[in-house]
Design an enzyme around this catalytic site. Sequence first.
Site, PDB file in Angstrom:
ATOM      1  N   SER A  14       0.858  -1.195   0.000  1.00  0.00           N
ATOM      2  CA  SER A  14       0.000   0.000   0.000  1.00  0.00           C
ATOM      3  C   SER A  14       0.889   1.238   0.000  1.00  0.00           C
ATOM      4  O   SER A  14       1.705   1.437   0.910  1.00  0.00           O
ATOM      5  CB  SER A  14      -0.898   0.008   1.234  1.00  0.00           C
ATOM      6  OG  SER A  14      -1.404   1.312   1.425  1.00  0.00           O
ATOM      7  N   HIS A  39      -1.058  -1.711  -3.965  1.00  0.00           N
ATOM      8  CA  HIS A  39      -2.388  -1.380  -3.443  1.00  0.00           C
ATOM      9  C   HIS A  39      -2.515   0.146  -3.414  1.00  0.00           C
ATOM     10  O   HIS A  39      -1.749   0.833  -2.732  1.00  0.00           O
ATOM     11  CB  HIS A  39      -2.519  -1.980  -2.042  1.00  0.00           C
ATOM     12  CG  HIS A  39      -3.828  -1.769  -1.380  1.00  0.00           C
ATOM     13  ND1 HIS A  39      -4.885  -2.640  -1.516  1.00  0.00           N
ATOM     14  CD2 HIS A  39      -4.268  -0.779  -0.552  1.00  0.00           C
ATOM     15  CE1 HIS A  39      -5.909  -2.212  -0.789  1.00  0.00           C
ATOM     16  NE2 HIS A  39      -5.562  -1.072  -0.201  1.00  0.00           N
ATOM     17  N   ASP A  41      -4.764   3.327  -2.552  1.00  0.00           N
ATOM     18  CA  ASP A  41      -5.906   3.751  -1.731  1.00  0.00           C
ATOM     19  C   ASP A  41      -6.463   5.070  -2.240  1.00  0.00           C
ATOM     20  O   ASP A  41      -5.836   6.122  -2.086  1.00  0.00           O
ATOM     21  CB  ASP A  41      -5.458   3.907  -0.271  1.00  0.00           C
ATOM     22  CG  ASP A  41      -5.228   2.560   0.396  1.00  0.00           C
ATOM     23  OD1 ASP A  41      -6.131   1.712   0.327  1.00  0.00           O
ATOM     24  OD2 ASP A  41      -4.144   2.371   0.983  1.00  0.00           O
ATOM     25  N   MET A  43      -9.184   7.819  -1.730  1.00  0.00           N
ATOM     26  CA  MET A  43     -10.116   8.312  -0.690  1.00  0.00           C
ATOM     27  C   MET A  43     -10.661   9.672  -1.097  1.00  0.00           C
ATOM     28  O   MET A  43      -9.915  10.501  -1.629  1.00  0.00           O
ATOM     29  CB  MET A  43      -9.373   8.445   0.642  1.00  0.00           C
ATOM     30  CG  MET A  43      -8.713   7.178   1.127  1.00  0.00           C
ATOM     31  SD  MET A  43      -8.022   7.425   2.763  1.00  0.00           S
ATOM     32  CE  MET A  43      -7.149   5.856   2.992  1.00  0.00           C
ATOM     33  N   HIS A  72      -8.166   0.360  -4.549  1.00  0.00           N
ATOM     34  CA  HIS A  72      -9.139   0.277  -3.443  1.00  0.00           C
ATOM     35  C   HIS A  72      -9.908   1.599  -3.380  1.00  0.00           C
ATOM     36  O   HIS A  72      -9.371   2.617  -2.945  1.00  0.00           O
ATOM     37  CB  HIS A  72      -8.355  -0.001  -2.148  1.00  0.00           C
ATOM     38  CG  HIS A  72      -9.182  -0.107  -0.921  1.00  0.00           C
ATOM     39  ND1 HIS A  72      -8.636  -0.147   0.348  1.00  0.00           N
ATOM     40  CD2 HIS A  72     -10.539  -0.195  -0.739  1.00  0.00           C
ATOM     41  CE1 HIS A  72      -9.611  -0.247   1.246  1.00  0.00           C
ATOM     42  NE2 HIS A  72     -10.762  -0.265   0.613  1.00  0.00           N
ATOM     43  N   MET A  74     -12.241   3.963  -1.808  1.00  0.00           N
ATOM     44  CA  MET A  74     -12.965   4.356  -0.591  1.00  0.00           C
ATOM     45  C   MET A  74     -13.654   5.679  -0.906  1.00  0.00           C
ATOM     46  O   MET A  74     -13.272   6.744  -0.418  1.00  0.00           O
ATOM     47  CB  MET A  74     -11.979   4.487   0.571  1.00  0.00           C
ATOM     48  CG  MET A  74     -11.517   3.148   1.110  1.00  0.00           C
ATOM     49  SD  MET A  74     -10.012   3.265   2.079  1.00  0.00           S
ATOM     50  CE  MET A  74      -8.815   3.244   0.762  1.00  0.00           C
ATOM     51  N   MET A 143     -11.479  -5.482   5.835  1.00  0.00           N
ATOM     52  CA  MET A 143     -10.784  -4.356   6.457  1.00  0.00           C
ATOM     53  C   MET A 143     -10.487  -4.721   7.913  1.00  0.00           C
ATOM     54  O   MET A 143     -11.403  -5.055   8.669  1.00  0.00           O
ATOM     55  CB  MET A 143     -11.642  -3.077   6.408  1.00  0.00           C
ATOM     56  CG  MET A 143     -11.887  -2.539   5.016  1.00  0.00           C
ATOM     57  SD  MET A 143     -10.384  -2.243   4.047  1.00  0.00           S
ATOM     58  CE  MET A 143      -9.516  -1.051   5.072  1.00  0.00           C
ATOM     59  N   GLY A 148      -9.472   4.791   6.142  1.00  0.00           N
ATOM     60  CA  GLY A 148      -9.282   6.246   6.150  1.00  0.00           C
ATOM     61  C   GLY A 148      -7.836   6.660   6.349  1.00  0.00           C
ATOM     62  O   GLY A 148      -7.404   7.675   5.818  1.00  0.00           O
ATOM     63  N   GLY A 151      -1.389   3.233   9.189  1.00  0.00           N
ATOM     64  CA  GLY A 151      -0.747   3.239  10.503  1.00  0.00           C
ATOM     65  C   GLY A 151      -1.671   2.998  11.677  1.00  0.00           C
ATOM     66  O   GLY A 151      -1.320   3.295  12.807  1.00  0.00           O
ATOM     67  N   ASP A 187      -6.545  -5.826   5.044  1.00  0.00           N
ATOM     68  CA  ASP A 187      -6.023  -4.474   4.858  1.00  0.00           C
ATOM     69  C   ASP A 187      -6.152  -3.666   6.138  1.00  0.00           C
ATOM     70  O   ASP A 187      -7.260  -3.412   6.605  1.00  0.00           O
ATOM     71  CB  ASP A 187      -6.815  -3.815   3.714  1.00  0.00           C
ATOM     72  CG  ASP A 187      -6.255  -2.461   3.324  1.00  0.00           C
ATOM     73  OD1 ASP A 187      -5.131  -2.134   3.737  1.00  0.00           O
ATOM     74  OD2 ASP A 187      -6.961  -1.745   2.577  1.00  0.00           O
ATOM     75  N   GLY A 209       1.209  -1.618   4.424  1.00  0.00           N
ATOM     76  CA  GLY A 209       1.498  -0.213   4.168  1.00  0.00           C
ATOM     77  C   GLY A 209       2.638   0.264   5.049  1.00  0.00           C
ATOM     78  O   GLY A 209       3.813   0.223   4.678  1.00  0.00           O
TER      79      GLY A 209
HETATM   80  C1  DX5 Z   1      -6.698   2.103   5.183  1.00  0.00           C
HETATM   81  C2  DX5 Z   1      -6.154   1.721   3.838  1.00  0.00           C
HETATM   82  C3  DX5 Z   1      -5.022   0.765   3.904  1.00  0.00           C
HETATM   83  C4  DX5 Z   1      -3.799   1.310   4.565  1.00  0.00           C
HETATM   84  C5  DX5 Z   1      -2.970   0.189   5.087  1.00  0.00           C
HETATM   85  O1  DX5 Z   1      -7.821   2.889   5.011  1.00  0.00           O
HETATM   86  O2  DX5 Z   1      -7.147   1.121   3.048  1.00  0.00           O
HETATM   87  O3  DX5 Z   1      -4.705   0.240   2.638  1.00  0.00           O
HETATM   88  O4  DX5 Z   1      -2.993   2.023   3.697  1.00  0.00           O
HETATM   89  O5  DX5 Z   1      -1.930   0.775   5.737  1.00  0.00           O
HETATM   90  P1  DX5 Z   1      -1.323   0.164   7.066  1.00  0.00           P
HETATM   91  O6  DX5 Z   1      -0.601  -1.067   6.653  1.00  0.00           O
HETATM   92  O7  DX5 Z   1      -0.447   1.259   7.530  1.00  0.00           O
HETATM   93  O8  DX5 Z   1      -2.448  -0.103   8.016  1.00  0.00           O
HETATM   94 ZN    ZN Z   2      -6.556  -0.059   1.296  1.00  0.00          ZN
END
Ligand code: DX5
Ligand code: ZN
Length: 231
Positions: A14, A39, A41, A43, A72, A74, A143, A148, A151, A187, A209
């Site tokens: 990610s 991956h 993200d 948003m 992905h 969101m 999830m 969102g 970390g 994820d 990520g």
């Molecule tokens: C969260 C994202 C994840 C996120 C994962 O909303 O969809 O893909 O980047 O990151 P880590 O591994 O830091 O939780």
């Molecule tokens: Zn994601």
Amino acid sequence: MKEIFKNNCKISASILNADFMNLGKEIEMVEKAGVDMLHIDVMDGNFVPNITLGQPIVKEIRKHTKLFLDVHLMIKNPDRHIDSFVDSGADLINVHVEECKHLDRTLNYIKQHGIKAAVALNPATPLCFVENVFKYLDMILIMTVNPGFGGQQFIGEMVYKIQKLKTMINDYQNYSDNRKNIDIGVDGGINLETAPKVVAAGANVLVLGTAIYKASNPREIIESARRKFIL
Ligand code: DX5
Ligand code: ZN
């Protein structure tokens, strides 16, 4: 590490926590280190509180790498953006079940573009929301944090949800004519400590990520994950 954790796992990096000023190099690094997928993200500040990136960046990433692009979404009204993400080079489009009133139609539409289709479920969303659309799905993304932000801390209760999903997929494969493989992705908060639990429960696509991009030696993390989880 016991053999039970070894599986046909795929590692999806990610980029949410990558250094965006050096995105090209950050992607090149994970590609060379042997991840299977990237991956991305997306948003919109609406479905989730954060705003990240959109089609123009995906298009640039597509030019830069041969990695499989797992997008992905969101976002609210994902249907409106399927065509443009396909045009930008997505290999897989992942929509949130919570945003799809007509999930059967949405997934069918993604598949008509000749790419892979996935659906993501927030931690509180029950598995029954996807049980009637397995025929379209290449992956179901559980999830393991509330979406969102990168970390965040892994939500332990999701291990049971993954186990239940694995059983549902096995039942579907045993009792229907459609024996195609459906990946189980995870994820959020996945790292070398949490990954064994989700893999043992049945997950086989590990989105990493922070574990990669905030590590002092990202290559070592990827290689170690490959050794532990990929046969
Ligand atoms: C969260 C994202 C994840 C996120 C994962 O909303 O969809 O893909 O980047 O990151 P880590 O591994 O830091 O939780
Ligand atoms: Zn994601």
